[in-house]
Enzyme design. Structure first.
Site, PDB file in Angstrom:
ATOM      1  N   SER A 156       0.825  -1.216   0.000  1.00  0.00           N
ATOM      2  CA  SER A 156       0.000   0.000   0.000  1.00  0.00           C
ATOM      3  C   SER A 156       0.852   1.256   0.000  1.00  0.00           C
ATOM      4  O   SER A 156       2.008   1.254   0.455  1.00  0.00           O
ATOM      5  CB  SER A 156      -0.909   0.036   1.221  1.00  0.00           C
ATOM      6  OG  SER A 156      -1.818  -1.017   1.173  1.00  0.00           O
ATOM      7  N   GLN A 157       0.217   2.325  -0.433  1.00  0.00           N
ATOM      8  CA  GLN A 157       0.821   3.655  -0.379  1.00  0.00           C
ATOM      9  C   GLN A 157       1.153   3.963   1.088  1.00  0.00           C
ATOM     10  O   GLN A 157       0.312   3.722   1.963  1.00  0.00           O
ATOM     11  CB  GLN A 157      -0.250   4.604  -0.919  1.00  0.00           C
ATOM     12  CG  GLN A 157       0.101   6.031  -1.073  1.00  0.00           C
ATOM     13  CD  GLN A 157      -1.153   6.860  -1.378  1.00  0.00           C
ATOM     14  OE1 GLN A 157      -2.259   6.337  -1.413  1.00  0.00           O
ATOM     15  NE2 GLN A 157      -0.958   8.127  -1.578  1.00  0.00           N
TER      16      GLN A 157
END
Lengths: 249, 829
Positions: free
Chosen positions: A99-100
């Site tokens: 994920s970011q």
């Protein structure tokens, strides 16, 4: 002439195909540490106004400390390491992404874990989110349905010295009843339903966080809270400070 | 009439001599192969990536036609010296480069989903379409070369080019019914080789032998090399990564690649939006993917109710709380989940409409026992049809019309469907549904919950508009909306809700911890209780749409939530330009995922195509500078061919859209529209040539009446076709298709004329500029293909046709062709 052109195009294509592999993985640990610090500094700026949505004025210091400590570049493939501290999701193989960092920070904060908490994560991926939680919680149990990813994550976490993380390969639907109940459950694997056994394994007063969306596209975060009577409510949280109506309306 | 040979180098065509008899069939064959290649690429790249990326990749690859204009201009003199070599070699090269280019392109690591995060992807995209463009360039060199070498015969060459292309579409679509597209790809490559060998005149055994060797080589290419490489981020490959997953069934057809995945170790448990208050577990399921995405499931059913208890906990079961043993119509039956739900609730009869015949066969035969033979029951009837076409053809009325969650959450959330035309969620569609309801009947639509809200609001706005159209005085009293943690369900009742209905809806929602978002007379505190959304809630917006000033909300909302119509059937496009600056500013928070990228990717493709087209149009002019035509004349000539190309594509695209609903499937629409348009336009072109030869007067002066006829027919069609389609809709499929084809044929026939008329004039005044005009036509086709959907999103397809008519008229009024040998033949003189 056409054949020559075709050969030239082929050569360019081949060179372009090989290019990304040549430019990756050139930083040393000190440089990565500096890049990590800069990333956290940027993230603090982006999350400044997020408190309006989540109900907490800022993200917890524990979250920032953890993000500043966990070496994200070890959790991405070698050819992506140079982008490890950019605020974007990255592919980790098997059609999965890490994920970011901004979303990792928000999810970790929403979970409100503390040092006595036991966390269950469904969807280990590369192990980064579990590593971030391990700096905050007492123990993290993490399950991954894709066997090679689970094995790679276990090996990585072991090498990096995360002793309070236990990994397992398998179906997350039934959770991990042996260590239940959990204070926090994180469901990072995409699903069209929230498995009832996971809700059962969540402690009364516990919190479950689910990023909703698809690979590369976390649209919203779903926070599920279980009250003392075992009833659940959810809250949809948009990670973007965006109001869909114009001001004059 | 002016002589034709004046501008030719080395004696020109008089020295070359007339074309051999083999030219026209050879041109027809290479054009058929080129268009077949285009259709197959579209299919294969829709499997490998996503449909809108496939559309853009292939549109840009077609710039190969534009490049050929420059290339032929550059080598024209040598080409004219050895016409046979040029034509034959290019056709052969088409066949030889097609498979290597395709195999390499399939392996380019382009990831469209990452494009908002990683601009490197644009480089991969460029490499991808460059690889695919090479065969197009070769085919265009062949056809454009023939136009340049034999300018006096340009209309016949162009006519065979169009007619061949039309036949190619029909042949390839037919081939895809029986063969996987990668096999058909080999056939297209072999057709290219055959065209190359055929064009070599006088024919020699050595050429034939070479052709045979090449064809054998192509046929021996292993099929696995040509299989589409599905993006690892699509649902199918990700599912197959799970331990125990295996492919139980796979089929290719024009309707898509269907893959059934079984997993005895870790079963699927697809239950969209299932209540959080339940402990029921769905029974084992088989997942079925279309083109590697868009999952539906086949649920194990042994005839007992107990294992299906989870169906009661889905938001889509709300209408069954209001109806007793209903007559049900399921639109988008897929693997049969909604049919099963209807049977669970003791439906009297279920009509299940499914677009893909292979899907129904899969349930009926592949998983017959597993599915409990649900598609063979006497109380279930499966219809293979497009939903709207089915409704138009049938007069039966139902108690419930259930519209399933047809797209996967992934494609919905990633915005990859923004460019899909969708006729299920338009104002006219909702009117059709309401017409097919019994007096107490209900339409139920379930969609994924998107935040910020856009799907759900557009759905409510569309339902309201449809109710108003059907004469409902208080639309708000016919609607109910509930929201769970993941989905939104909208009910539209034919009659206003009764108090008892409202009580049942409240009870259903409360017991499952779903939220009420709209119910006539509901209190604000009843909304947003179990699944909370920060303000403004769905209820606030629904109230504004239904009881407040809807126009004000539609205008002020940052996303486009205005009702979708048959003329603008882009339900999943919510993009408004005013969004862009704000979301760009918030990009570090991941705001760009809210952009519904399909629209912007189309804009980005156009932004790439326009400068490329400008270069490709200007470059030959630099090479032709010495010909001393005035700049103004060049602009006028270029404008003529550019406008024609744009207008042709605009009309073709608009008709393609209209035929989707009429024929019942995009594939039939493509085959019938592209096939008939190209064949009839080809006939028009050949007719123009014959008339020209017969009268010796028909030239550019004919363009004004021809363009007027096109504009008139286009506008008449816009008005008459819906009526004609309504009549034809209930006819048997063959008759229906015939009506459609005959309806477009006069227009297509006329549209085939302006380009060859221009070519005739160009051959008279400046034959050197023929390849240039050919290149412009190629560039205009690409720009038209990309611009037409953009125009349709904003203004509708009727406007696209009106714009096309205006472009034809504008082209006719461009004054050009006054120079060189011939007398000035001003169109208006």
């Amino acid at each position: 002439m056409l054949i020559q052109s075709a050969i030239r195009i082929g050569a360019i294509a081949l060179a372009t195909l090989l290019l990304p592999a040549q430019v990756s993985g050139r930083n040393n640990e000190a440089e990565y540490t500096e890049m990590r610090r800069e990333m956290v500094s940027d993230l603090k700026r982006y999350t400044r106004r997020f408190g309006d949505e989540s109900g907490s004025p800022t993200l917890s210091d524990d979250v920032w400390a953890s993000l500043e400590t966990v070496p994200r570049h070890h959790f991405v493939p070698a050819n992506e390491q140079d982008y490890a501290y950019e605020n974007r999701p990255l592919p980790i193989g098997y059609g999965q992404t890490i994920s970011q960092p901004y979303i990792v920070a928000l999810m970790t904060d929403l979970a409100r874990a503390d040092k006595d908490d036991v966390v269950l994560e469904i969807g280990t991926g590369s192990g980064y989110q579990a590593a971030v939680f391990s700096r905050i919680a007492r123990h993290v149990y993490t399950m991954e349905i894709v066997e090679p990813l689970a094995e790679a994550a276990e090996e990585r976490l072991r090498k990096l010295g995360y002793t309070n993380i236990t990994t397992r390969s398998g179906d997350g639907y039934y959770g991990w009843p042996e260590h239940a109940p959990y204070d926090v459950i994180l469901v990072t694997a995409a699903s069209t339903s929230i498995p009832p056994p996971l809700i059962t394994q969540l402690k009364p007063g516990g919190r479950m966080v689910i990023p909703v969306g698809e690979v590369f596209f976390t649209q919203q975060l779903l926070l599920l809270e279980k009250d003392a009577e075992g009833k659940v409510t959810t809250q949809h949280i948009l990670p973007v400070r965006f109001v869909p109506l114009t001001g004059e309306h | 009439m002016a002589t034709i040979s004046g501008e030719w180098p080395h004696g020109g065509p008089d020295r070359i001599g007339p074309p051999t008899g083999g030219l026209y069939p050879g041109i027809g064959l290479i054009s058929a192969a080129a268009l077949g290649y285009e259709i197959l690429l579209m299919r294969l790249f829709s499997i490998a990536h996503w449909q809108h990326f496939a559309y853009i990749i292939i549109s840009l690859a077609l710039l190969g036609y534009g490049v050929s204009g420059t290339l032929i201009t550059l080598v024209r003199e040598r080409t004219a010296m050895r016409p046979v070599v040029w034509l034959s070699a290019n056709a052969l090269l088409f066949g030889m480069t097609l498979l290597p280019g395709y195999v390499l392109a399939m392996r380019v690591p382009f990831n469209g989903l990452e494009i908002v995060w990683n601009l490197d992807q644009i480089g991969w995209l460029a490499l991808l379409y460059s690889l695919l463009a090479i065969p197009f360039l070769c085919a265009a060199n062949c056809v454009g070369g023939a136009l340049a070498i034999y300018p006096a015969h340009a209309p016949r060459v162009y006519g065979w080019d169009l007619a061949g292309a039309g036949m190619g579409v029909i042949a390839v679509v037919a081939a895809m019914v029986w063969f996987p597209p990668q096999w058909a790809l080999k056939g297209v490559a072999i057709a290219g080789i055959a065209a190359g060998a055929y064009l070599w005149r006088p024919w020699r055994p050595g050429i034939g032998a070479t052709g045979v060797v090449l064809c054998v080589g192509i046929s021996l290419v292993p099929g696995m090399w040509l299989s589409p490489v599905v993006s690892e981020f699509k649902s199918l490959p990700r599912t197959l990564n799970i331990k125990g997953a295996n492919i139980g069934f796979e089929s290719f057809s024009p309707w898509g690649m269907l893959t059934a995945v079984e997993n005895p170790e870790i079963p699927f448990r697809h239950a969209p939006g299932m209540s959080l208050a339940t402990v029921n577990e769905p029974p084992a399921q088989v997942a079925v993917f279309t083109d590697g995405d868009g999952m539906t499931t086949i649920t194990r059913y042994d005839g007992s109710r107990e294992p299906l208890r989870h169906l009661e906990q889905l938001p889509s079961s709300l209408p069954y709380a209001l109806l007793d043993k209903p007559d049900v119509l399921v639109l988008g039956a897929g693997g049969g989940t909604d049919v099963l739900q209807a049977l669970f609730y003791d439906a009297r009869h279920v009509d299940a409409v499914e677009l893909n015949p292979r899907m129904s066969e899969l349930v009926r035969y592949g998983y017959r026992e597993f599915s409990g033979r649900i598609y063979e029951r006497p109380d279930v009837k499966v219809h293979i049809a497009e939903a709207r076409a089915f409704l138009r053809e049938n007069e039966r009325r139902y108690d419930l019309i259930q519209i399933a969650l047809l797209d996967s959450f992934g494609s919905s959330s990633s915005g990859t469907r923004a460019l899909d035309e969708n006729y299920l969620y338009t104002v006219e569609a909702f009117q059709d549904y309401l017409w097919h309801l019994n007096d107490h009947g209900i339409v139920a639509v379930t969609r994924w919950l998107k935040l910020p809200q856009r799907d759900s609001l557009k759905l409510i706005a569309t339902a309201r508009a449809a109710l108003e159209e059907t004469g409902a005085s208080f639309p708000e009293s016919h609607l109910a909306v509930i929201r769970g943690w993941q989905t939104v369900t909208l009910l539209i009742s034919r009659r206003p809700w009764l108090t008892s209905d409202l009580e049942r809806i409240r009870h259903f929602a409360d017991t499952r911890r779903f939220d009420l978002a709209w119910l006539p007379g509901m209190r604000a505190e009843e909304a947003n209780r179990y699944n909370r959304i920060s303000r403004p809630t769905l209820h606030d917006n629904a109230r504004a749409l239904l009881e407040g000033n809807a126009e004000s909300l539609l205008g002020a909302y940052k996303f486009d939530i205005s009702p979708s119509t048959d003329d603008r059937p882009y339900f999943s496009n919510f993009f408004r330009w005013r969004l862009l600056p704000e979301l760009l500013e918030l990009r570090e928070q991941g705001a760009l995922v809210l952009l519904d990228s399909g629209y912007l990717v189309l804009v980005a493709a156009l932004a790439q195509a326009i400068p490329l087209a400008i270069v490709l149009i200007l470059l030959p002019l630099l090479l032709l500078h010495r010909r001393q035509r005035s700049g103004v004349e060049n602009v006028r000539t270029g404008l003529y061919f550019l406008l024609l190309g744009l207008a042709f594509m605009f009309i073709e695209m608009a008709y393609l859209q209209r035929f989707v609903m009429y024929t019942g499937h995009p594939v039939f629409a493509a085959a019938s529209v592209l096939g008939s348009f190209l064949v009839f336009a080809g006939l028009g072109s050949v007719t123009a040539s014959r008339l020209h030869a017969a009268t010796a007067e028909l030239g550019i002066s004919a363009i004004v009446p021809v363009a007027s006829v096109i504009a008139l027919l286009g506008l008449i069609d816009a008005a008459v076709l819906p009526w004609l389609f309504t009549i034809g809709m209930s006819a048997p499929f063959g008759i229906k298709l015939l009506i459609g084809v005959l309806a477009v044929s006069p227009l297509a026939f006329a549209m085939g004329m302006p380009f060859p008329l221009g070519m005739i004039r160009l051959a008279e005044v400046s034959p050197d500029f023929i390849p240039w005009a050919w290149g412009i036509n190629g560039c205009a086709s690409v720009l038209g293909t990309l611009a037409a959907p953009l125009l349709a999103i904003h203004l509708g397809f009727n406007t696209v046709i009106v714009v096309a008519a205006a472009l034809y008229m504008a082209a006719a009024l461009v004054p050009w062709g006054r120079f060189q040998n011939g007398p000035a033949v001003h169109p208006t003189s």
